[in-house]
Design a protein around this motif. Structure first.
Motif, PDB file in Angstrom:
ATOM      1  N   ASP A  81       0.929  -1.277   0.103  1.00 21.62           N
ATOM      2  CA  ASP A  81       0.039   0.007   0.001  1.00 21.62           C
ATOM      3  C   ASP A  81       1.070   1.203  -0.022  1.00 21.62           C
ATOM      4  OD1 ASP A  81      -2.456  -0.916  -0.135  1.00 21.62           O
ATOM      5  OD2 ASP A  81      -3.284  -0.372   1.710  1.00 21.62           O
ATOM      6  N   LEU A  82       1.722   1.195   0.803  1.00 25.55           N
ATOM      7  CA  LEU A  82       3.001   2.523   0.824  1.00 25.55           C
ATOM      8  C   LEU A  82       3.488   2.650  -0.356  1.00 25.55           C
ATOM      9  CD1 LEU A  82       4.372   1.636   4.207  1.00 25.55           C
ATOM     10  CD2 LEU A  82       3.086   3.839   3.697  1.00 25.55           C
ATOM     11  N   ASP A  83       3.896   1.523  -1.210  1.00 22.84           N
ATOM     12  CA  ASP A  83       4.548   1.745  -2.359  1.00 22.84           C
ATOM     13  C   ASP A  83       3.605   2.268  -3.652  1.00 22.84           C
ATOM     14  OD1 ASP A  83       7.217   1.156  -2.213  1.00 22.84           O
ATOM     15  OD2 ASP A  83       6.979  -0.784  -2.982  1.00 22.84           O
TER      16      ASP A  83
ATOM     17  N   GLU B 160       1.725   9.743  -3.787  1.00 20.97           N
ATOM     18  CA  GLU B 160       1.280  11.222  -3.211  1.00 20.97           C
ATOM     19  C   GLU B 160       1.324  11.536  -2.147  1.00 20.97           C
ATOM     20  OE1 GLU B 160      -0.151   8.323  -4.257  1.00 20.97           O
ATOM     21  OE2 GLU B 160      -2.327   8.358  -3.744  1.00 20.97           O
ATOM     22  N   VAL B 161       1.490  10.707  -1.067  1.00 19.47           N
ATOM     23  CA  VAL B 161       1.625  11.094   0.312  1.00 19.47           C
ATOM     24  C   VAL B 161       2.579  11.962   0.599  1.00 19.47           C
ATOM     25  CG1 VAL B 161       0.311   9.249   1.326  1.00 19.47           C
ATOM     26  CG2 VAL B 161       2.750   9.194   1.255  1.00 19.47           C
ATOM     27  N   LEU B 162       3.778  11.997  -0.353  1.00 16.57           N
ATOM     28  CA  LEU B 162       4.978  12.846  -0.091  1.00 16.57           C
ATOM     29  C   LEU B 162       4.852  14.082  -0.722  1.00 16.57           C
ATOM     30  CD1 LEU B 162       7.840  10.391  -1.266  1.00 16.57           C
ATOM     31  CD2 LEU B 162       6.874  11.000   0.928  1.00 16.57           C
TER      32      LEU B 162
ATOM     33  N   THR C  67      10.875   8.305   0.969  1.00 16.39           N
ATOM     34  CA  THR C  67       9.904   7.420   0.456  1.00 16.39           C
ATOM     35  C   THR C  67       8.616   7.181   1.390  1.00 16.39           C
ATOM     36  OG1 THR C  67      10.734   5.467   1.587  1.00 16.39           O
ATOM     37  CG2 THR C  67      11.868   6.078  -0.305  1.00 16.39           C
ATOM     38  N   PRO C  68       7.560   6.776   0.876  1.00  9.16           N
ATOM     39  CA  PRO C  68       6.271   6.746   1.740  1.00  9.16           C
ATOM     40  C   PRO C  68       6.740   5.894   3.176  1.00  9.16           C
ATOM     41  CG  PRO C  68       5.620   6.354  -0.437  1.00  9.16           C
ATOM     42  CD  PRO C  68       7.179   6.441  -0.499  1.00  9.16           C
TER      43      PRO C  68
END
Ligand SMILES: O=C(O)C[C@H](Nc1ncnc2c1ncn2[C@@H]1O[C@H](COP(=O)(O)O)[C@@H](O)[C@H]1O)C(=O)O
Length: 541
Positions: free
Chosen positions: A450-452, A456-458, A513-514
């Protein structure tokens, strides 16, 4: 039935007055208990109905058959019982029975009545009740120590005639003591100057205090400990957050567990400020009868001493009843604890649903009756459901109990018989959550997946660094890049490289990274023990 193996009212144990109360007496009581079950449980006798016993050839075999009978009786009574607490879930909540069953209430009443007679014997002005001899004292103590189910049945028989449950206890004690020549002379001082509520309020106070301390608090503490352990073990495991159910800045799994451990332990700490209160001021709270009978005694002082001697705080301002405000306060705190646990149950359910946790399976167990692949989060669902019932009952009691017409109405009497029900559903919910926690296994690859997929969270850290370095319209530029658009590692990198930022700042962003964008989450989770103090458990003052 395990009410027989019950711990005993602890007030007497703690103060050393009745040390033998602590002794379990199940085997001694069992023979007399079965007829009680048959009679009061409206079930046919076991041997004929369940056919569990074979012909008895020896004492040992008879004992085995007895045990089998009882086990089967539990099964049978559990199958026909109206309430799931006494049926399906009996094994999980039976530790509360000694405190909140009818048997438990009668036992606590007996304790209070006997202790009051003993107290009267220590007041010099009450010349009619001289100091008891050692023999009389032991006799009285033995009534509390040896109180058993046959005694409780005897009280119930008397109540059938009196139709007054507390008066039945008084008559039982008079009957029990008339054979002792010394005590026989002062039988009229049982329940002297008391209203029933003097006895009842202390019985309820003791049952609540002791059930919480002995049974409920230890399980609440276990829950906090388990969740704290999860916090520390998973402190470093990054997890995508989901505010509004949408991908949001990452956290760690441990940090989210730490939040719950701290919240629950804060509720636990609040218990130590809740004073369990008792009254002993007669029919309307003014020692009216006391004062007429013995005008020179400071009855308020005697009542305070008596109440405190049982381990309960004294409430001097009362009507016929102790107004139950402390029960409302206590239950409101438990309701809040339960709300936090509901939040936990639902989050774990959601994380399981996202695949962040797997549940350890057990051979033979079934997930779904029709979809063989499934492992359902049934423990957390059971916990959530029972927390809902617990809070419904606890809040009904907390809303109702502080209200009583004028100097009293009797509505609280029947309501108070449900103290153990709200706590029973709570206890069941705690145990289910604990059972669920033990089956959890973190699925790190699913968390990483999910993180990968959510680079866009960055957008948040990039626009924040841009603002620091006075890049104009930082937020708007990131919004343009990310909102409602497909964002990849590549597109984020290209955007970052294009920025007019000092090289050091850019390098930090390019390294991000996320997975690594977790702020202080790991440290917060690792230091959870600084905020969660469970060394002394949860305690009432
Ligand atoms: O000390 C007293 O008794 C004083 C009396 N008030 C009472 N105080 C406490 N208990 C009382 C009271 N009245 C009745 N009862 C008995 O309570 C029992 C109520 O039964 P349930 O509704 O099933 O809980 C049930 O056994 C009732 O008989 C008053 O007149 O103010």
């Amino acid at each position: 039935m395990d009410v027989l193996a019950s711990p005993t009212p602890r007030a007497s144990r703690v103060r050393g007055a009745c040390p033998s109360l602590a002794a379990g007496s199940s085997s001694r009581l069992r023979p007399s208990f079965r007829p009680f079950l048959v009679k009061f449980g409206s079930l046919p006798p076991l041997r004929s109905s369940l056919k569990v016993s074979s012909p008895i050839s020896s004492a040992e075999e008879a004992e085995k058959n007895d045990a089998a009978d009882l086990a089967n009786w539990d099964l049978a009574s559990g199958t026909v019982s109206l309430s799931p607490l006494d049926g399906r879930y009996m094994q999980k909540v039976k530790d509360l029975r000694p405190f909140f069953s009818e048997y438990g209430l009668i036992r606590y009443r007996v304790l209070v009545e006997v202790k009051w007679l003993q107290k009267l014997s220590q007041i010099p002005e009450v010349v009619e009740v001289p100091q008891f001899s050692q023999d009389a004292r032991l006799f009285l103590e033995s009534i509390i120590d040896n109180f058993d189910i046959t005694d409780a049945i005897e009280v119930k028989k008397i109540e059938k005639i009196t139709n007054h449950d507390v008066k039945a206890v008084e008559y039982f004690l008079k009957q029990k003591c008339k054979s002792h020549s010394e005590i026989a002379k002062v039988l009229e001082f049982f329940h002297f100057a008391c209203t029933s509520e003097d006895i009842n309020n202390l019985a309820h106070a003791l049952s609540l205090k002791e059930a919480l301390s002995d049974v409920v608090f230890p399980v609440m503490v276990d829950l906090c400990k388990e969740i704290s352990t999860m916090a520390k073990e998973h402190a470093h495991i990054p997890m995508l957050s989901h505010t509004h159910g949408q991908p949001a800045s990452p956290t760690t799994l441990g940090k989210e567990m730490a939040n719950f451990a701290v919240r629950l332990s804060e509720r636990g700490k609040a218990f130590c400020k809740i004073r369990i209160l008792g009254k002993f001021a007669g029919a309307v709270g003014n020692y009216n009868a006391h004062k007429v009978a013995y005008p020179d005694i400071n009855w308020k002082c005697i009542a305070a001493e008596f109440v405190q001697s049982l381990g309960v705080d004294f409430n001097a301002y009362v009507t016929q009843i102790e107004p139950h405000d402390y029960i409302a306060e206590l239950f409101n705190n438990i309701i809040q604890f339960n709300n936090i646990l509901t939040d936990f149950d639902r989050d774990i359910w959601s994380y399981i649903s996202l695949g962040y946790f797997k549940q350890i399976t057990k051979a033979g167990e079934i997930g779904s009756s029709t979809m063989p692949h499934k492992v359902n989060p049934i423990d957390f669902e059971n916990s959530e459901g029972n927390l809902c019932l617990a809070n419904a009952i606890l809040s009904a009691l907390s809303m109702k109990l502080p209200i009583s017409r004028m100097q009293r109405d009797l509505t609280d009497s029947t309501v108070l018989r449900n103290l153990g029900v709200g706590l029973g559903y709570s206890l069941l919910a705690y145990k289910s959550a604990l059972q669920g926690i033990k089956k959890l296994q973190v699925n790190e690859s699913r968390l990483n997946e999910d993180l990968d997929q959510t680079w866009e969270v960055l957008a948040e850290p990039i626009q924040t660094v841009m603002r620091r370095h006075a890049v104009p319209e930082a937020y708007e530029k990131l919004k343009e890049l990310t909102r409602g658009r497909e964002v990849s590692k590549q597109s984020i990198r290209e955007f970052t490289e294009s920025l007019d930022l000092p090289e050091e700042a850019k390098a930090i962003l390019l390294n991000l990274t996320p997975n690594s964008y977790i702020g202080e989450a790991e440290e917060l989770a690792k230091s959870v023990d600084e905020a969660v103090d469970l060394v002394n458990g949860f305690k009432l003052p």
